[in-house]
Scaffold this active site. Sequence first.
Site, PDB file in Angstrom:
ATOM      1  N   TYR A 145      -0.502   7.835   2.950  1.00 12.46           N
ATOM      2  CA  TYR A 145       0.370   8.692   2.209  1.00 12.46           C
ATOM      3  C   TYR A 145      -0.203   8.363   0.983  1.00 12.46           C
ATOM      4  O   TYR A 145      -0.693   7.876  -0.310  1.00 12.46           O
ATOM      5  CB  TYR A 145       2.029   7.985   2.244  1.00 12.46           C
ATOM      6  N   ASP A 240      -6.888   6.566  -4.195  1.00 12.60           N
ATOM      7  CA  ASP A 240      -4.763   6.853  -4.687  1.00 12.60           C
ATOM      8  C   ASP A 240      -5.439   5.089  -5.143  1.00 12.60           C
ATOM      9  O   ASP A 240      -4.469   4.826  -3.739  1.00 12.60           O
ATOM     10  CB  ASP A 240      -4.181   7.889  -3.305  1.00 12.60           C
ATOM     11  N   LYS A 268       3.649   4.885 -10.213  1.00 14.81           N
ATOM     12  CA  LYS A 268       4.217   3.289  -9.456  1.00 14.81           C
ATOM     13  C   LYS A 268       4.674   1.952 -11.083  1.00 14.81           C
ATOM     14  O   LYS A 268       4.912   2.109 -12.415  1.00 14.81           O
ATOM     15  CB  LYS A 268       3.871   2.476  -8.487  1.00 14.81           C
TER      16      LYS A 268
HETATM   17  C1  LIG Z   1       4.182   5.213  -3.400  1.00 12.95           C
HETATM   18  C2  LIG Z   1       3.018   6.711  -3.139  1.00 12.95           C
HETATM   19  C3  LIG Z   1       3.175   8.039  -3.963  1.00 12.95           C
HETATM   20  C4  LIG Z   1       3.869   9.188  -4.322  1.00 12.95           C
HETATM   21  O1  LIG Z   1       4.187   8.444  -5.785  1.00 12.95           O
HETATM   22  P1  LIG Z   1       5.490   9.135  -5.680  1.00 12.95           P
HETATM   23  O2  LIG Z   1       5.582   8.707  -7.863  1.00 12.95           O
HETATM   24  O3  LIG Z   1       6.837   8.926  -4.834  1.00 12.95           O
HETATM   25  O4  LIG Z   1       5.468  10.861  -6.557  1.00 12.95           O
HETATM   26  C5  LIG Z   1       1.063   7.819  -4.012  1.00 12.95           C
HETATM   27  N1  LIG Z   1       0.173   7.506  -3.498  1.00 12.95           N
HETATM   28  C6  LIG Z   1       0.382   6.426  -3.424  1.00 12.95           C
HETATM   29  C7  LIG Z   1      -0.983   5.620  -2.239  1.00 12.95           C
HETATM   30  C8  LIG Z   1       2.049   5.794  -3.427  1.00 12.95           C
HETATM   31  O5  LIG Z   1       1.862   4.493  -2.668  1.00 12.95           O
END
Ligand SMILES: *Cc1c(COP(=O)(O)O)cnc(C)c1O
Length: 432
Positions: A145, A240, A268
């Site tokens: 994701y 990511d 995060k």
């Molecule tokens: C949480 C997450 C996102 C999206 O971040 P948001 O702040 O919710 O938009 C993207 N990539 C990874 C791997 C994530 O865990």
Amino acid sequence: MLNRTQSEKLFAEAQALIPGGVNSPVRAFRAVGGQPLFIERGEGAYLLDVDGNRYIDYVLSWGPLILGHAHPQVAAALADALSKGTSYGAPCPSEVELARLITQLMPNIEMIRFVNSGTEATMSVLRLARAFTGREKIIKFEGNYHGHADMLLVQAGSGVATLGLPDSPGVPVGATVHTLTAPYNDLAAVQRLFEQFPDQIAAVIVEPVSGNMGLVRPLSEFLPGLRDLTTQAGSLLVFDEVMTGFRVHLGGAQALYGVKPDLTALGKVIGGGLPVGAYGGRREIMSLVAPLGPMYQAGTLSGNPLAMAGGISTLRLLSLPGVWEQLEVMGEKLVTGLAERFAAAAMPVQVERVGTMFGFFFSEQPIINWATAKLADTARFAAFHQVMLEHGVYLAPSQFEAGFISTMHGEQEIRATLAAVEKSLGSGRVGN
Ligand SMILES: *Cc1c(COP(=O)(O)O)cnc(C)c1O
């Protein structure tokens, strides 16, 4: 049974006003049944709901709160920043400070741009990869994701790598025609895509440790293999690390596995509970970002001093001597204890941990990708989730989410959690 009267009342009100009663879908508890709890406050390792119930929290706002809820020093830093105004729309010293902290901890990031969420970070970093390479296609992995941007809302079809089709109504097919997908941990599939689309692939984007299909680690050859394949093809490797950054290692997955991505997306933990994302990497590539270069990307609240203060105080405290080591010790106690309890109950469970992220799948076989992850027993997970909640432990309400610990999860919390696991497995409600 828990008293959930106030939560139920609020949820009924919320559902009339907010789609599904929540502002992000997984919060609705649909995968585990029951209703979401409304939270009154967070304190260290604990969540307190509006009915006065207290839970040990392993969600931690889905990762950011690595120091737990309302850490006194983070709260003090935020209060101090707040008193000076929340946003200037002009540069401020704390942007430089957070940029310096992150680039020191992650030296592959030579320059960084702050945004307001992980979604913004991944969509911006891919625009940059396309601008730099002059190519349009990207490869992502099934079960990874990367936020909710149109081009990334693509699930793979069968086990074979396929052209992406949109995962949600409202995403135009045109937005995903350049999104190719491959199974996680499958280098051969990635190689086939490079052969099929020579000189067309701008970047491979990957969760270097996968946390959005449950916790799935990369096989030892996977990340180095992606590095080789992208280099050979003249395409960029994008990690990511929105979830894994400062969660699997103080230097992220890139430090843990010693693989150097061209670009990294963050989020995060770098906001310490405030909305912050970032992307960064090689200076040569980042020099294309406006106003230094032609790739446009902007943000009204980006780099605001309140959010920067959350990130600075969090990363500083996390970097103090001994803090990371203690997190590893507690994480290991938790997963060792979990594995022992499941084994004692003769329940087939795959328990995993990387740094401060952990996960467990109700499955007999090792989980290496989405195809194996989705074979897990989600009904058993739902039952386990419900009983654990009744015993005061708040787990993510889905089999396919990672768990997180914080510096506030000490011996006492781990012991209480494992006692709750024993009671749950002995309740006759989780099967076996
Ligand atoms: C949480 C997450 C996102 C999206 O971040 P948001 O702040 O919710 O938009 C993207 N990539 C990874 C791997 C994530 O865990």
